[in-house]
Design an enzyme around this catalytic site. Structure first.
Site, short mmCIF file in Angstrom:
data_model
loop_
_atom_site.label_atom_id
_atom_site.label_comp_id
_atom_site.label_asym_id
_atom_site.label_seq_id
_atom_site.Cartn_x
_atom_site.Cartn_y
_atom_site.Cartn_z
N ARG A 238 68.45 21.45 -26.09
CA ARG A 238 69.63 21.55 -25.02
C ARG A 238 70.86 22.06 -25.89
NH1 ARG A 238 66.17 20.94 -21.60
NH2 ARG A 238 65.90 19.44 -20.16
N GLU A 267 75.31 26.13 -19.36
CA GLU A 267 74.53 26.80 -18.41
C GLU A 267 74.77 26.95 -16.97
OE1 GLU A 267 70.45 26.18 -19.48
OE2 GLU A 267 70.85 26.15 -21.57
N HIS A 285 66.96 29.95 -21.05
CA HIS A 285 66.03 28.70 -20.88
C HIS A 285 64.80 28.62 -20.28
CE1 HIS A 285 67.13 24.14 -20.31
NE2 HIS A 285 65.78 24.23 -20.39
P1 NAP Z 1 60.03 13.60 -27.41
O1 NAP Z 1 58.47 13.63 -27.61
O2 NAP Z 1 60.58 12.66 -26.81
O3 NAP Z 1 60.83 14.13 -28.77
C1 NAP Z 1 62.16 13.94 -29.15
C2 NAP Z 1 62.31 13.70 -30.56
O4 NAP Z 1 63.69 13.78 -30.81
C3 NAP Z 1 61.75 12.41 -31.31
O5 NAP Z 1 60.89 12.76 -32.19
C4 NAP Z 1 62.91 11.70 -31.28
O6 NAP Z 1 62.50 10.82 -32.35
C5 NAP Z 1 64.04 12.57 -31.70
N1 NAP Z 1 65.16 12.13 -31.33
C6 NAP Z 1 65.57 11.29 -30.24
N2 NAP Z 1 66.90 10.95 -30.21
C7 NAP Z 1 67.34 11.42 -31.46
C8 NAP Z 1 68.81 11.32 -32.29
N3 NAP Z 1 69.65 10.63 -31.63
N4 NAP Z 1 68.86 12.13 -33.31
C9 NAP Z 1 67.72 12.90 -33.90
N5 NAP Z 1 66.37 12.82 -33.52
C10 NAP Z 1 66.56 11.97 -32.22
O7 NAP Z 1 60.64 15.18 -26.53
P2 NAP Z 1 59.92 16.28 -26.34
O8 NAP Z 1 59.02 16.17 -25.21
O9 NAP Z 1 59.21 17.01 -27.64
O10 NAP Z 1 61.04 17.29 -25.71
C11 NAP Z 1 62.31 17.44 -26.66
C12 NAP Z 1 63.54 18.10 -25.81
O11 NAP Z 1 63.22 19.47 -25.59
C13 NAP Z 1 63.65 17.75 -24.41
O12 NAP Z 1 64.46 16.59 -24.31
C14 NAP Z 1 64.37 18.80 -23.60
O13 NAP Z 1 65.65 18.56 -23.63
C15 NAP Z 1 63.91 19.87 -24.56
N6 NAP Z 1 63.06 20.73 -23.69
C16 NAP Z 1 63.46 22.02 -23.76
C17 NAP Z 1 62.66 22.95 -23.03
C18 NAP Z 1 63.10 24.51 -22.89
O14 NAP Z 1 62.66 24.96 -21.82
N7 NAP Z 1 63.95 25.06 -23.82
C19 NAP Z 1 61.42 22.68 -22.48
C20 NAP Z 1 61.07 21.36 -22.67
C21 NAP Z 1 61.62 20.47 -23.29
P3 NAP Z 1 63.26 9.48 -32.79
O15 NAP Z 1 63.15 8.77 -31.52
O16 NAP Z 1 62.52 8.84 -33.80
O17 NAP Z 1 64.67 9.82 -33.12
#
Ligand code: NAP
Length: 319
Positions: A238, A267, A285
């Site tokens: 994000r 955005e 995005h």
């Molecule tokens: P996920 O499986 O929940 O992974 C998120 C990771 O971030 C976890 O490893 C979590 O680990 C870590 N995290 C959470 N809070 C944190 C903090 N304060 N500091 C450091 N690390 C932190 O989510 P995902 O499915 O991989 O998706 C991740 C993100 O990608 C989504 O939330 C979304 O915003 C973004 N996304 C973007 C697109 C795009 O089109 N560009 C598409 C899909 C998703 P811990 O809990 O151990 O900290």
């Protein structure tokens, strides 16, 4: 649009999601489309108490005021993996299940992260514009770029997408380390308890943690400084996670090597300073925007509703 079937639970769709989900919601669930109501407030006042399920997207979200206007609501099925636009605390406080569409998009978002990393490192955007402008490389004329293979890859947020990004590093003989709130002993990668230390170590830093207030500007001026004049930042998470003003300043002053950005602050649209820089590669995005993945995400929106109505439990709940 008025409701056609009165025997089924009332599903309220807040915004268009995609052709497959929109069709399924209309035909299978007889969903009411809130944005098509002449007066949405009046519709909510008249029918809000009948709504048991909401279908929405991460872009449209579902805020606390809307949840309060739907006293019989029991499930929210949202398109997209981020859920910072959904009032999950308000929902969970009332026992409302919230579902998103994780897992099915991991590979395509990870692929795009890599595409941006390779493009920023190898100056693909600038090289493409160079050729289109009628030029061809005379020896030494086009600036040298940065090697990717064998370098150090840092991942901020080793979740579902972060892990898919990290796995791809193996094919490029890269050493991978990560930072998050806690180590993940189930993975082969090194954990850095400090993001600063990870940035200092990394040649490439890819942001893959959630957005929202908790991670706002986590990638600060100091983190970018630590990544350094040869370092490259990639953000597929994000825009809010990166201090964009600092990013622009660092790029302009040559204190950061480059950036590949699928997401930016405020955005839609990217600021002129990013658009003007040959050290930056931008995509609008589109991390999950392949035909295959978008179809899978839309199916999951419907499957979550089906599962909830059948068993009382969505398939992929946000916890
Ligand atoms: P996920 O499986 O929940 O992974 C998120 C990771 O971030 C976890 O490893 C979590 O680990 C870590 N995290 C959470 N809070 C944190 C903090 N304060 N500091 C450091 N690390 C932190 O989510 P995902 O499915 O991989 O998706 C991740 C993100 O990608 C989504 O939330 C979304 O915003 C973004 N996304 C973007 C697109 C795009 O089109 N560009 C598409 C899909 C998703 P811990 O809990 O151990 O900290």
């Amino acid at each position: 649009m008025q409701r056609v079937r009165t025997d089924a639970p009332l599903v309220l769709q807040l915004a268009p999601i995609g052709p497959l989900a929109d069709q399924g919601l209309r035909e299978e669930f007889a969903a009411v489309r809130l944005w098509e109501q002449a007066d949405a407030e009046a519709w909510l006042a008249a029918h809000g108490a009948e709504v048991t399920c909401v279908a929405t997207s991460v872009r449209r979200g579902c805020d606390a005021a809307l949840i309060a206007a739907l006293p019989a609501l029991r499930a929210i099925s949202s398109w997209g993996v981020g859920f910072e636009t959904i009032a999950t605390d308000a929902a969970h406080a009332r026992g409302i299940q919230v579902a998103n569409t994780p897992d099915v998009l991991d590979d395509c978002v990870a692929d795009l992260a890599w595409a941006l990393m390779l493009a920023a490192a190898r100056r693909i955007g600038a090289a493409d514009r160079y050729v289109r402008d009628g030029h061809w490389r005379a020896l030494g004329e086009f600036p040298l770029s940065t090697r990717v293979s064998g370098k150090r890859l840092g991942v901020l947020g080793l979740g579902r997408i972060g892990a898919a990004i990290a796995r791809r590093g193996q094919g490029f003989a890269m050493e991978v380390r990560y930072h998050g709130r806690a180590p993940r002993p189930d993975t082969p990668y090194g954990f850095e308890p400090s993001l600063m230390a990870l940035a200092e170590w990394s040649d490439f830093l890819i942001v893959a943690c959630p957005g929202g207030p908790q991670t706002r500007h986590l990638v600060s001026a100091s983190v970018l400084e630590a990544l350094g004049p040869r370092g490259i930042l990639v953000n597929i998470a994000r825009g809010s996670v990166v201090d964009q003003a600092a990013l622009i300043r660092m790029l302009e002053e040559g204190r950061l090597g480059g950036a590949g950005l699928d997401v930016v602050e405020d955005e839609p649209g990217a600021p002129a300073a990013l658009r003007a820089s040959d050290d930056v590669v931008l995509t609008p995005h589109v991390g999950s925007a392949t035909r295959e993945t978008r179809e899978a995400m839309e199916r999951l929106v419907l499957d979550n509703l089906r599962a909830f109505l059948r068993s009382g439990r969505v398939l992929t709940p946000v916890r």
